[in-house]
Design an enzyme around this catalytic site. Sequence first.
Site, PDB file in Angstrom:
ATOM      1  N   CYS A 115     -10.302  -2.068  14.901  1.00 12.98           N
ATOM      2  CA  CYS A 115     -10.515  -3.509  15.091  1.00 12.98           C
ATOM      3  C   CYS A 115     -10.604  -3.913  16.560  1.00 12.98           C
ATOM      4  CB  CYS A 115      -9.387  -4.294  14.428  1.00 12.98           C
ATOM      5  SG  CYS A 115      -9.117  -3.807  12.722  1.00 12.98           S
ATOM      6  N   GLU A 175       0.831  -1.195   0.000  1.00 12.50           N
ATOM      7  CA  GLU A 175       0.000   0.000   0.000  1.00 12.50           C
ATOM      8  C   GLU A 175       0.873   1.256   0.000  1.00 12.50           C
ATOM      9  OE1 GLU A 175      -3.415  -0.565   2.382  1.00 12.50           O
ATOM     10  OE2 GLU A 175      -4.020   1.516   2.339  1.00 12.50           O
ATOM     11  N   GLU A 211     -13.474 -12.953  -5.582  1.00 11.12           N
ATOM     12  CA  GLU A 211     -12.196 -12.436  -6.081  1.00 11.12           C
ATOM     13  C   GLU A 211     -11.052 -12.681  -5.095  1.00 11.12           C
ATOM     14  OE1 GLU A 211     -14.781 -10.672  -5.243  1.00 11.12           O
ATOM     15  OE2 GLU A 211     -14.200  -8.956  -4.016  1.00 11.12           O
ATOM     16  N   GLU A 265       1.912   1.665  -3.450  1.00 10.44           N
ATOM     17  CA  GLU A 265       0.784   2.169  -4.237  1.00 10.44           C
ATOM     18  C   GLU A 265       0.600   3.668  -3.982  1.00 10.44           C
ATOM     19  OE1 GLU A 265      -2.957   0.365  -3.229  1.00 10.44           O
ATOM     20  OE2 GLU A 265      -4.012   1.284  -4.928  1.00 10.44           O
ATOM     21  N   CYS A 277      -8.242  -2.242   4.421  1.00  6.66           N
ATOM     22  CA  CYS A 277      -8.076  -3.353   5.380  1.00  6.66           C
ATOM     23  C   CYS A 277      -9.389  -3.818   5.976  1.00  6.66           C
ATOM     24  CB  CYS A 277      -7.162  -2.944   6.524  1.00  6.66           C
ATOM     25  SG  CYS A 277      -5.560  -2.405   5.969  1.00  6.66           S
ATOM     26  N   SER A 309      -7.598   1.544  -2.046  1.00  8.97           N
ATOM     27  CA  SER A 309      -6.372   0.831  -2.407  1.00  8.97           C
ATOM     28  C   SER A 309      -6.715  -0.512  -3.027  1.00  8.97           C
ATOM     29  CB  SER A 309      -5.543   0.619  -1.138  1.00  8.97           C
ATOM     30  OG  SER A 309      -4.560  -0.357  -1.361  1.00  8.97           O
ATOM     31  N   LYS A 324     -14.972 -10.209   8.279  1.00  9.48           N
ATOM     32  CA  LYS A 324     -13.885 -11.004   7.694  1.00  9.48           C
ATOM     33  C   LYS A 324     -14.398 -12.352   7.205  1.00  9.48           C
ATOM     34  CE  LYS A 324     -10.315  -8.288   8.201  1.00  9.48           C
ATOM     35  NZ  LYS A 324      -9.553  -7.837   7.024  1.00  9.48           N
ATOM     36  N   GLU A 360     -15.651 -11.483   3.915  1.00  4.95           N
ATOM     37  CA  GLU A 360     -14.545 -11.149   3.016  1.00  4.95           C
ATOM     38  C   GLU A 360     -13.880 -12.414   2.466  1.00  4.95           C
ATOM     39  OE1 GLU A 360     -10.846  -9.700   4.758  1.00  4.95           O
ATOM     40  OE2 GLU A 360     -10.734  -8.158   3.220  1.00  4.95           O
TER      41      GLU A 360
END
Lengths: 605, 176
Positions: free
Chosen positions: A513, A287, A374, A290, A307, A327, A366, A369
């Site tokens: 988190c 990142e 993908e 990036e 994230c 990102s 999560k 996710e």
Amino acid sequence: MDTARAKPKVKLTIDGREVEIEQGATVLEAARKAGIDIPTLCYHPAVGPSGACRVCIVEVEGARTLVASCVYPVAEGMVVRTNTAAVRAARKTVVELLIAGHPQDCLSCERNGKCELQALARNLGIRKVRYNISDKEHREPDTSSPSIVRNPDKCVLCGRCVTVCRDIQGVGALSFAYRGRRTLVTPSFEHGLGEAKCTSCGQCSAVCPVGAIVEKDDTGVVWDALDDPEKHVVVQVAPAVRAALGEEFGMPAGTPVTGKIAQALHMLGFDAVFDTQFAADLTIMEEGHEFIERLNRRGVLPLVTSCSPGWIRYCEQFHPEFLDHISTCKSPQQMMGAVIKSYYAKIKGIDPSKIFSVSIMPCTAKKYEAKRPEMRTSSAPSQDVDAVLTTRELARMIRAAGIDFANLEDGEFDSPLGISSGAGTIFGVTGGVMEAALRSVYEILTKKTLGDVRFEAVRGFDGVRHATIDIAGTQVRVAVVHGLGNAGRFLAGTEDSPDRYHFVEIMACPGGCICGGGQPISLDPAVRQLRASVLYREDERKPIRKSHENVEVRRLYDTFLGQPGSELAHRLLHTAYGPDAARLAREDRAHSAAFGRQPMSAAGV
Amino acid sequence: MAVMSATIGTAACKCSCGSNAGKLVDDRFPKLDAIIAKYKGKPGALIPVLHEAQQLFGCLSEDVQDRVASGLGISPSEVYGVSTFYSFFTLRPRGKWKIGVCLGTACYVRGAAEVVEALKKELDIPVNGTTKDGRFTLEVVRCLGACGLAPVMMIGDDVHGRVRPEQIPEILKEYR
């Protein structure tokens, strides 16, 4: 609370004790200040009062009826009694009525032993329930979400989930529908949460007082994998878990349990115990690269962190116009998943299809996710991360295994994916990803060593924080946002245009988190600060505090990935989000294959 | 558990949501947008918008509610909450004729329950149901304020008093 401090004070008497408190405070707050514990049910410190359940009723001299102390403001000279015969009898009736409409299956409930209604019944000494609502309409549990299970039969209609979802997260997936005894908390048209505009953040499950909203329990598949001799079962642990898991075992909030977690996971039979913090360092490499690339090539700015899957889902559903800013980096969980089934499988000579990859996360999103199509990038046929357990589910497994967690000796994470920097540690608290990124980006761009690695301006719990940092002559403007409600206001640009920033960190959950939807359930308002302090202290103690100095991350690049932003890095560690995320991910990979990326190593890494 | 499925609104949505572009477009949705625009930003906008939307569509189907939610900038679940709270609002299309049988005390003791049974049998629908031909919706109501005529029922705006169950087929004939 500065404004509250400036307010005039009032004196009142509660149970014969004189209490002084700011004007505007509630009787409940005054009582708690005086050390008098008025029982509550719908009130939650992080959600606020609603006065719905009437459990907190007290007697106020001169008042016509008993009043709900959570919403009743204090007044000068007020005389309050919290423990009279009338109060006790009324309170008992209220709780009996709540129980009368509640299934009596406590022994097999997810919240058995950790249920606020159960605790109320115990504390109020309820031995017999005089009422029985036998014809309550039965509704099947909603299992449509990969993250959260709702059981409307257990709902006590306290409204916490409705408030947290609508007012704090700005999502509004749940509302009260119907009226009277048919009242139901539900998404629109009684769809499942899986079909509603729900971000899977799980804050509803973190504030539910009973077992009406719980995380989807995936411990079964993990036990099965552990029992399967054919499987090489690998586990990764997110930073925030070590700041909170101890609470599940009666340890005070703020107790670090990093070593005990590693030990417990080894005892549970995992073949390798890795640290998501390694992948957090890897995330910073990708990142950061990036960000530097977008800064130098005038790409889309601000760059926004990726994230938090709850945030990603929120952006996709509510602000798709902002997706270009996110990102392309996968989250640390998914980077770790991809690295385990590629790099780790290769260096250990294990067939990736034999690897069962588990992650322990503070997060319900999560789970969702890991199931995103993908996110299947490694060569194995299964998901990169096969199962995601929340902190609460890990606690359940540790208890079921009979492990005396509080008295465990410290264990170690395994090499190579268990090595991490302090920058990886602070990922678990709001502002941590930004601070970790700044530590690396600053050193890479200036080619200087940071004297003090702390970026205090991005720490703390204000909903939106910003800072300007001079990096090699560029005034880099950064913002840190936590809680989806704050994110929505930030993106709407009502106070401040998001366009004026270069880099923005957004986390779905208030606090980051450490207060994720899968964390131990707590009513302690101090818990956020205490959990954050665990991570900041651990960062201070780490010999390496910058992601780009993590030797194992460097080895991963030197021997496998090449450099940050390489074609292989893109294939494994990057993705794209949006309505057609899989297509975008393919395009991103094709782009990087065609044009390559400027190596971060050119800047001295 | 979805309450409604095939309604006028659903059929309309398939045309206006973009996924089936090219098919017939329901011109009531632009009208709904105008209603929303009229109330947007005013406190308590939701109820008057739902009121007018129901007049326009006959019921508050999911597509209508979703349009109202996005138009007013509130969540669909909140709109659903309000539309299910008030008995005035209906999520399913109602029949051309609404039959309301009073089950207030006076009507009840004079045999209103038997009138309801006769209507259910004659129309072959439960209470709150609508006949397949869309002609009748059967509802029970509380006191209509005509206790002297008990048992009372209303069909549309017509009041029928001292109704006996055996008269039901004859009364309904007028509305067929």
